[in-house]
Design a protein around this motif. Sequence first.
Motif, mmCIF file in Angstrom:
data_model
loop_
_atom_site.group_PDB
_atom_site.id
_atom_site.type_symbol
_atom_site.label_atom_id
_atom_site.label_comp_id
_atom_site.label_asym_id
_atom_site.label_seq_id
_atom_site.Cartn_x
_atom_site.Cartn_y
_atom_site.Cartn_z
ATOM 1 N N MET A 93 0.825 -1.205 0.000
ATOM 2 C CA MET A 93 0.000 0.000 0.000
ATOM 3 C C MET A 93 0.866 1.265 0.000
ATOM 4 O O MET A 93 0.357 2.365 -0.132
ATOM 5 N N GLN A 94 2.149 1.092 0.224
ATOM 6 C CA GLN A 94 3.012 2.264 0.353
ATOM 7 C C GLN A 94 4.184 2.189 -0.621
ATOM 8 O O GLN A 94 5.329 2.420 -0.238
ATOM 9 N N THR A 127 -3.991 8.748 -8.847
ATOM 10 C CA THR A 127 -4.620 9.866 -8.132
ATOM 11 C C THR A 127 -6.119 9.965 -8.442
ATOM 12 O O THR A 127 -6.573 9.553 -9.509
ATOM 13 N N SER A 141 7.083 7.404 2.616
ATOM 14 C CA SER A 141 5.684 7.184 2.242
ATOM 15 C C SER A 141 4.779 7.488 3.420
ATOM 16 O O SER A 141 3.569 7.534 3.288
ATOM 17 N N THR A 177 6.653 3.520 -3.082
ATOM 18 C CA THR A 177 7.104 4.904 -3.162
ATOM 19 C C THR A 177 8.224 5.036 -4.183
ATOM 20 O O THR A 177 8.444 4.128 -4.993
ATOM 21 N N ARG A 237 3.804 8.725 -2.546
ATOM 22 C CA ARG A 237 3.393 7.352 -2.852
ATOM 23 C C ARG A 237 3.126 7.209 -4.338
ATOM 24 O O ARG A 237 2.675 8.150 -4.987
ATOM 25 N N ASN A 238 3.373 6.008 -4.807
ATOM 26 C CA ASN A 238 3.050 5.695 -6.191
ATOM 27 C C ASN A 238 1.549 5.408 -6.254
ATOM 28 O O ASN A 238 1.122 4.295 -6.039
ATOM 29 N N GLU A 239 0.771 6.458 -6.484
ATOM 30 C CA GLU A 239 -0.695 6.346 -6.384
ATOM 31 C C GLU A 239 -1.354 6.605 -7.732
ATOM 32 O O GLU A 239 -0.879 7.424 -8.503
ATOM 33 N N HIS A 291 -6.898 11.270 -3.385
ATOM 34 C CA HIS A 291 -5.554 10.673 -3.343
ATOM 35 C C HIS A 291 -4.589 11.449 -4.217
ATOM 36 O O HIS A 291 -4.850 11.672 -5.400
ATOM 37 N N GLU A 292 -3.470 11.828 -3.635
ATOM 38 C CA GLU A 292 -2.406 12.501 -4.374
ATOM 39 C C GLU A 292 -1.156 11.637 -4.291
ATOM 40 O O GLU A 292 -1.033 10.810 -3.384
ATOM 41 N N ASN A 293 -0.206 11.848 -5.212
ATOM 42 C CA ASN A 293 1.063 11.113 -5.074
ATOM 43 C C ASN A 293 2.010 11.825 -4.110
ATOM 44 O O ASN A 293 2.966 11.260 -3.614
#
Length: 351
Positions: A155-156, A207, A169, A158, A203-205, A211-213
């Motif tokens: 979940m984290q 978006t 992260s 990065t 984080r590698n999200e 949610h933001e990276n």
Amino acid sequence: MDNKIEVLREEIRQRLASVKDLSELDKARVEYLGKKGSITALLKGMKDLSNEEKKTFGAEVNKLKGAVAKRIEERIEELKKLQIEAEINAMPQFDITAPADLDRGSYHPITLVQRQCETIFKSMGFTVEDYPEVVTDYECFESVNIPKHHPARDMQDTYYLENGQLLKSQTSAAQNAILKKYGKRLKENGVPIKAIFPGRCFRNEATDASHENTFFQMEGMMVDRDISISNLIFFMKTMLSEVFQRDVKVRLRPGFFPFVEPGFELDINCEICGGTGCSSCKHSGWLELCPCGMIHPNVLREGGIDPDEYTGFAFGLGLTRLAMMKYKVKDIRDLNSGSLKSLAQFTDDDN
Ligand code: FA5
């Protein structure tokens, strides 16, 4: 033969002095020092010389080769410097004495809520700690009970540096350092550890509206004898009612984080839609805001604190989401947009 060396030496001197950029220099390097280059050719042409001649001529050519390589290194540095100077000169020139177009600047909404939270926690005896954004795997994961290959790492995901360090992260990356920094004072003088540490997280999200990276969290920790969940709930409630200047609806539900036991998710009733559901809260009416829990004994132990003697709580407040809720910003991505038009609405007076 000696004359050949001299002629080539002079040719190279002129050529290296006249090259204008790094690509021209590299071309010259290949022409002189490359496998098919003129200096290499001189060495190859020695086969018809006597042994004695080979010795002296070979030494001269090698001397030339070394001098040319050195001169090329010098020219690389000179040309790089010239390139930077040219880039600087090409930049638009600013007149710092010119009057600004905007009436006045304003603080970013995240800065505003961060400062507000800092003031609230300082008034309750917490210190405010700063921590680097680039951390080690140990700080971000292993020291907080997330060993290598633990599924909680998924979940984290990065951003990793080539040297193995990573962009943090979670602000929990500072927990171990804080425990070590204040542990001695706790054990020797009985001063509780009470610290908050705001910071930017990455984080590698994928978006979306919530949610933001790149976003901000504010971690908090308190460690002393007999700290319990009631203390944790008290501080969470105080912080939220101070930030919003009224009671806000929150819910606490069980949540898993390897560094707390028990762990909770603290959700806030969506301030955008009032709980009826919208894109900001993924139509659930609630937004995950501040996970928290009682610090896991392994984390205390790793920080040099005896879990049989001391207990503590920790929380990880989503500062960017708090700014979103406080200022009713529908899409979290607007906060990183750099749009002065929208950001200029927020001023100190909002506090
Ligand atoms: C953590 O990061 C834990 N370190 C928090 C914690 C600390 C738990 C101490 C227990 C004890 P989580 O991944 O859920 O947990 O993130 C915490 C909060 O940060 C979220 O509730 C949310 O408010 C915010 N957050 C997380 N990811 C993002 C994101 N991509 N964009 C914006 N905010 C985010």
